[in-house]
Enzyme design. Structure first.
Site, PDB file in Angstrom:
ATOM      1  N   ARG A  29       0.829  -1.220   0.000  1.00  0.00           N
ATOM      2  CA  ARG A  29       0.000   0.000   0.000  1.00  0.00           C
ATOM      3  C   ARG A  29       0.857   1.262   0.000  1.00  0.00           C
ATOM      4  O   ARG A  29       0.524   2.243   0.664  1.00  0.00           O
ATOM      5  CB  ARG A  29      -0.933   0.057   1.214  1.00  0.00           C
ATOM      6  CG  ARG A  29      -2.042  -0.939   1.212  1.00  0.00           C
ATOM      7  CD  ARG A  29      -3.224  -0.451   0.385  1.00  0.00           C
ATOM      8  NE  ARG A  29      -4.119  -1.567   0.140  1.00  0.00           N
ATOM      9  CZ  ARG A  29      -5.185  -1.855   0.893  1.00  0.00           C
ATOM     10  NH1 ARG A  29      -5.503  -1.086   1.878  1.00  0.00           N
ATOM     11  NH2 ARG A  29      -5.911  -2.901   0.619  1.00  0.00           N
ATOM     12  N   ARG A  33      -4.141   6.096   0.667  1.00  0.00           N
ATOM     13  CA  ARG A  33      -4.777   7.221   1.348  1.00  0.00           C
ATOM     14  C   ARG A  33      -3.873   8.047   2.258  1.00  0.00           C
ATOM     15  O   ARG A  33      -4.224   9.154   2.635  1.00  0.00           O
ATOM     16  CB  ARG A  33      -5.982   6.735   2.149  1.00  0.00           C
ATOM     17  CG  ARG A  33      -7.181   6.469   1.266  1.00  0.00           C
ATOM     18  CD  ARG A  33      -8.187   5.660   2.016  1.00  0.00           C
ATOM     19  NE  ARG A  33      -7.569   4.401   2.421  1.00  0.00           N
ATOM     20  CZ  ARG A  33      -8.190   3.454   3.105  1.00  0.00           C
ATOM     21  NH1 ARG A  33      -9.417   3.629   3.498  1.00  0.00           N
ATOM     22  NH2 ARG A  33      -7.564   2.339   3.398  1.00  0.00           N
ATOM     23  N   ARG A  42      -8.829  10.947  -5.241  1.00  0.00           N
ATOM     24  CA  ARG A  42     -10.002  10.177  -4.799  1.00  0.00           C
ATOM     25  C   ARG A  42     -11.224  11.048  -4.510  1.00  0.00           C
ATOM     26  O   ARG A  42     -12.340  10.540  -4.462  1.00  0.00           O
ATOM     27  CB  ARG A  42      -9.631   9.325  -3.589  1.00  0.00           C
ATOM     28  CG  ARG A  42      -8.906   8.053  -3.953  1.00  0.00           C
ATOM     29  CD  ARG A  42      -9.852   6.966  -4.467  1.00  0.00           C
ATOM     30  NE  ARG A  42     -10.570   6.354  -3.360  1.00  0.00           N
ATOM     31  CZ  ARG A  42     -11.847   6.533  -3.084  1.00  0.00           C
ATOM     32  NH1 ARG A  42     -12.581   7.318  -3.840  1.00  0.00           N
ATOM     33  NH2 ARG A  42     -12.421   5.933  -2.065  1.00  0.00           N
ATOM     34  N   ASP A  78      -6.595  -3.689  -7.469  1.00  0.00           N
ATOM     35  CA  ASP A  78      -7.133  -4.280  -6.249  1.00  0.00           C
ATOM     36  C   ASP A  78      -7.257  -5.785  -6.385  1.00  0.00           C
ATOM     37  O   ASP A  78      -7.436  -6.322  -7.468  1.00  0.00           O
ATOM     38  CB  ASP A  78      -8.488  -3.673  -5.857  1.00  0.00           C
ATOM     39  CG  ASP A  78      -8.814  -4.021  -4.418  1.00  0.00           C
ATOM     40  OD1 ASP A  78      -8.136  -3.523  -3.518  1.00  0.00           O
ATOM     41  OD2 ASP A  78      -9.721  -4.842  -4.197  1.00  0.00           O
ATOM     42  N   TYR A 155     -13.480 -13.747   0.420  1.00  0.00           N
ATOM     43  CA  TYR A 155     -14.221 -12.550   0.020  1.00  0.00           C
ATOM     44  C   TYR A 155     -15.489 -12.914  -0.743  1.00  0.00           C
ATOM     45  O   TYR A 155     -16.558 -12.343  -0.536  1.00  0.00           O
ATOM     46  CB  TYR A 155     -13.349 -11.610  -0.818  1.00  0.00           C
ATOM     47  CG  TYR A 155     -13.343 -10.237  -0.211  1.00  0.00           C
ATOM     48  CD1 TYR A 155     -12.197  -9.731   0.389  1.00  0.00           C
ATOM     49  CD2 TYR A 155     -14.497  -9.460  -0.169  1.00  0.00           C
ATOM     50  CE1 TYR A 155     -12.204  -8.485   0.991  1.00  0.00           C
ATOM     51  CE2 TYR A 155     -14.510  -8.216   0.436  1.00  0.00           C
ATOM     52  CZ  TYR A 155     -13.365  -7.733   1.006  1.00  0.00           C
ATOM     53  OH  TYR A 155     -13.380  -6.510   1.608  1.00  0.00           O
TER      54      TYR A 155
HETATM   55  O1  CP3 Z   1       0.139   0.312  -3.178  1.00  0.00           O
HETATM   56  C1  CP3 Z   1      -0.172  -0.906  -3.298  1.00  0.00           C
HETATM   57  O2  CP3 Z   1       0.160  -1.779  -2.482  1.00  0.00           O
HETATM   58  C2  CP3 Z   1      -0.882  -1.346  -4.572  1.00  0.00           C
HETATM   59  C3  CP3 Z   1      -2.269  -1.401  -4.578  1.00  0.00           C
HETATM   60  C4  CP3 Z   1      -3.093  -2.366  -3.739  1.00  0.00           C
HETATM   61  C5  CP3 Z   1      -4.376  -2.010  -3.282  1.00  0.00           C
HETATM   62  N1  CP3 Z   1      -4.963  -3.102  -2.740  1.00  0.00           N
HETATM   63  C6  CP3 Z   1      -4.974  -0.681  -3.419  1.00  0.00           C
HETATM   64  C7  CP3 Z   1      -6.073  -0.293  -2.515  1.00  0.00           C
HETATM   65  C8  CP3 Z   1      -2.892  -3.708  -3.390  1.00  0.00           C
HETATM   66  C9  CP3 Z   1      -1.662  -4.571  -3.591  1.00  0.00           C
HETATM   67  C10 CP3 Z   1      -4.088  -4.151  -2.755  1.00  0.00           C
HETATM   68  C11 CP3 Z   1      -4.295  -5.542  -2.272  1.00  0.00           C
HETATM   69  C12 CP3 Z   1      -5.510  -5.848  -1.508  1.00  0.00           C
HETATM   70  N2  CP3 Z   1      -6.778  -5.399  -1.705  1.00  0.00           N
HETATM   71  C13 CP3 Z   1      -5.556  -6.766  -0.460  1.00  0.00           C
HETATM   72  C14 CP3 Z   1      -4.401  -7.574   0.001  1.00  0.00           C
HETATM   73  C15 CP3 Z   1      -3.499  -6.786   0.860  1.00  0.00           C
HETATM   74  C16 CP3 Z   1      -4.010  -6.561   2.224  1.00  0.00           C
HETATM   75  O3  CP3 Z   1      -4.172  -5.386   2.578  1.00  0.00           O
HETATM   76  O4  CP3 Z   1      -4.193  -7.537   2.927  1.00  0.00           O
HETATM   77  C17 CP3 Z   1      -6.880  -6.848   0.011  1.00  0.00           C
HETATM   78  C18 CP3 Z   1      -7.403  -7.696   1.146  1.00  0.00           C
HETATM   79  C19 CP3 Z   1      -7.647  -5.974  -0.793  1.00  0.00           C
HETATM   80  C20 CP3 Z   1      -9.102  -5.736  -0.733  1.00  0.00           C
HETATM   81  C21 CP3 Z   1      -9.356  -4.374  -0.274  1.00  0.00           C
HETATM   82  N3  CP3 Z   1      -9.146  -3.239  -1.033  1.00  0.00           N
HETATM   83  C22 CP3 Z   1      -9.847  -3.964   0.979  1.00  0.00           C
HETATM   84  C23 CP3 Z   1     -10.194  -4.915   2.122  1.00  0.00           C
HETATM   85  C24 CP3 Z   1      -9.954  -2.579   0.949  1.00  0.00           C
HETATM   86  C25 CP3 Z   1     -10.573  -1.713   1.990  1.00  0.00           C
HETATM   87  C26 CP3 Z   1      -9.750  -1.598   3.181  1.00  0.00           C
HETATM   88  C27 CP3 Z   1      -8.990  -0.336   3.117  1.00  0.00           C
HETATM   89  O5  CP3 Z   1      -7.780  -0.351   3.401  1.00  0.00           O
HETATM   90  O6  CP3 Z   1      -9.627   0.670   2.797  1.00  0.00           O
HETATM   91  C28 CP3 Z   1      -9.457  -2.136  -0.314  1.00  0.00           C
HETATM   92  C29 CP3 Z   1      -9.309  -0.752  -0.767  1.00  0.00           C
HETATM   93  C30 CP3 Z   1      -7.987  -0.326  -1.340  1.00  0.00           C
HETATM   94  N4  CP3 Z   1      -7.133  -1.068  -2.117  1.00  0.00           N
HETATM   95  C31 CP3 Z   1      -7.448   0.994  -1.231  1.00  0.00           C
HETATM   96  C32 CP3 Z   1      -6.260   1.016  -1.988  1.00  0.00           C
HETATM   97  C33 CP3 Z   1      -5.368   2.188  -2.246  1.00  0.00           C
HETATM   98  C34 CP3 Z   1      -8.110   2.146  -0.501  1.00  0.00           C
HETATM   99  C35 CP3 Z   1      -9.185   2.626  -1.368  1.00  0.00           C
HETATM  100  C36 CP3 Z   1      -9.562   4.040  -1.111  1.00  0.00           C
HETATM  101  O7  CP3 Z   1     -10.423   4.294  -0.252  1.00  0.00           O
HETATM  102  O8  CP3 Z   1      -9.034   4.912  -1.807  1.00  0.00           O
END
Ligand code: CP3
Length: 347
Positions: A29, A33, A42, A78, A155
């Site tokens: 990540r 954010r 965003r 994602d 999921y």
């Molecule tokens: O910078 C990076 O690492 C690359 C992008 C990336 C995202 N998600 C962007 C994202 C990667 C590699 C992921 C993987 C991901 N997505 C996982 C595995 C990693 C982990 O955290 O365990 C999982 C479980 C997801 C599913 C997911 N996506 C969830 C559960 C959420 C909501 C939780 C949260 O942190 O808000 C997301 C949203 C998400 N994925 C955001 C980003 C930048 C935030 C979205 C936003 O509100 O802008």
């Protein structure tokens, strides 16, 4: 033909367990954010729309890499997007995160999940790979990624975030044949998807099994390991695979058995213990608690020093957090972390 510069980057060398001048570092990540620029984008663009706009996704990641000075980029995307072409309706709720409108709740539902035979509906991800690779310094590798079969299944069954993964576990216990079919279908999809990202220009891939930690080791061994192993084998490439999970250090030897050139570990175990358990014939990625980035640069330095001490300059350590950057993280602390890793590990 000369090898591309990324081939001998610190990250790729560490993944191959070759010695490096400094310990490579990147952050899960690293684009997100906690960055004011990301939040500004965003405000105008929804999260799924952002993932489906390759030029924006590439720009966000390239900016993060430059800002932090990390040793690798990861595709901005994602984990759950792969489920859409398989027939699940994905939405992103600004409060609750990703939600699946038609989750898998009964054995018969598994049949309506489509085999991911083609990647054309995920071409926007491949385009993000191409654009990110095109804009990235040639000396840095680009990582592709996918969810591991269990995390995707979880999921698909829960339909959203879950604390106890109760529905997933009940499905696994009460409908073992349907659960196995679901895992098999997801494993094939994941392998095709990762092979596609490598073909589009990624140098390595990471498999996120973010939720596998909820399982007892024996359930992991029986119901999950064979599918993760099949997925990793079916990628069919020499490119390094990072296999990451969180929450349960007791799974580490089983994850290593499932496969991966690099095993990603969280902070719930000391890095030296984790490496011993995994075996020194694998590379390791990790494992600072993301919460440490909410503290001071001095504290961050102390914690980096401790983790580097535990790695003992043994070839094959990629520094990372134990999980993703928290949204409350000050950007300057993330930069301080990357600087500290480079400075304190220089050999
Ligand atoms: O910078 C990076 O690492 C690359 C992008 C990336 C995202 N998600 C962007 C994202 C990667 C590699 C992921 C993987 C991901 N997505 C996982 C595995 C990693 C982990 O955290 O365990 C999982 C479980 C997801 C599913 C997911 N996506 C969830 C559960 C959420 C909501 C939780 C949260 O942190 O808000 C997301 C949203 C998400 N994925 C955001 C980003 C930048 C935030 C979205 C936003 O509100 O802008």
């Amino acid at each position: 033909m000369p090898l591309p510069l990324w081939h001998n980057s610190a990250w790729m060398k560490a993944a191959r367990r070759e010695p490096t001048d400094v310990t490579p570092v990147w952050l899960m990540r690293q684009a997100g954010r906690y960055q004011p620029e990301y939040r500004a984008i965003r405000e105008k663009v929804g999260f799924l729309k952002l993932c489906k706009t390759p030029s924006l996704g590439a720009e966000i990641m390239l900016r993060a890499v430059e800002q932090l000075g990390v040793d690798a980029a990861i595709v901005f995307s994602d984990l759950l997007l792969i489920l859409e072409p398989m027939g699940l309706q994905l939405e992103f709720d600004e409060g609750a995160g990703p939600v699946i409108r038609n989750p898998i709740r009964a054995a018969a539902d598994v049949d309506r999940l489509e085999e991911l035979d083609r990647l054309d509906q995920l071409d926007y991800v491949m385009e993000t790979v191409r654009l990110t690779r095109a804009g990235l310094d040639e000396s840095l590798p680009l990582l592709g990624f996918a969810g591991a079969p269990f995390t995707l299944a979880s999921y698909a069954i829960e339909g959203g975030a879950s604390r106890d993964h109760r529905r997933t576990k009940c499905f696994m216990l009460d409908e073992p044949a349907a659960f196995d079919a679901l895992m098999g279908r997801l494993a094939r999809a994941v392998a095709r998807y990762l092979a596609g990202q490598l073909a589009a220009g990624a140098q390595a891939v990471q498999l996120f099994d973010s939720w596998a930690g909820c399982l007892a080791p024996d359930d992991y061994r029986r119901a999950v390991l064979p599918h993760t192993q099949a997925a990793i084998r079916a990628i069919g490439s020499d490119a390094p695979v990072v296999h990451f999970a969180t929450g349960n250090p007791a799974l580490l030897p089983l994850m290593a058995a499932a496969g991966g050139d690099v095993i990603g570990v969280d902070w719930r175990i000391d890095l030296d213990d984790a490496w011993r358990t995994i075996g020194h014939d694998r590379a390791i990625q990790g494992n600072l608690d993301p919460a440490v980035l909410l503290s001071s640069p001095d504290e961050i330095r102390r914690r980096v020093h401790d983790i580097l001490d535990r790695a003992q300059s043994r070839p094959g350590h990629i520094f990372n957090l134990g999980h993703g950057v928290l949204p409350q993280t000050p950007v300057e602390n993330a930069v301080a972390l990357v600087d500290a890793v480079h400075e304190l590990s220089r050999r």
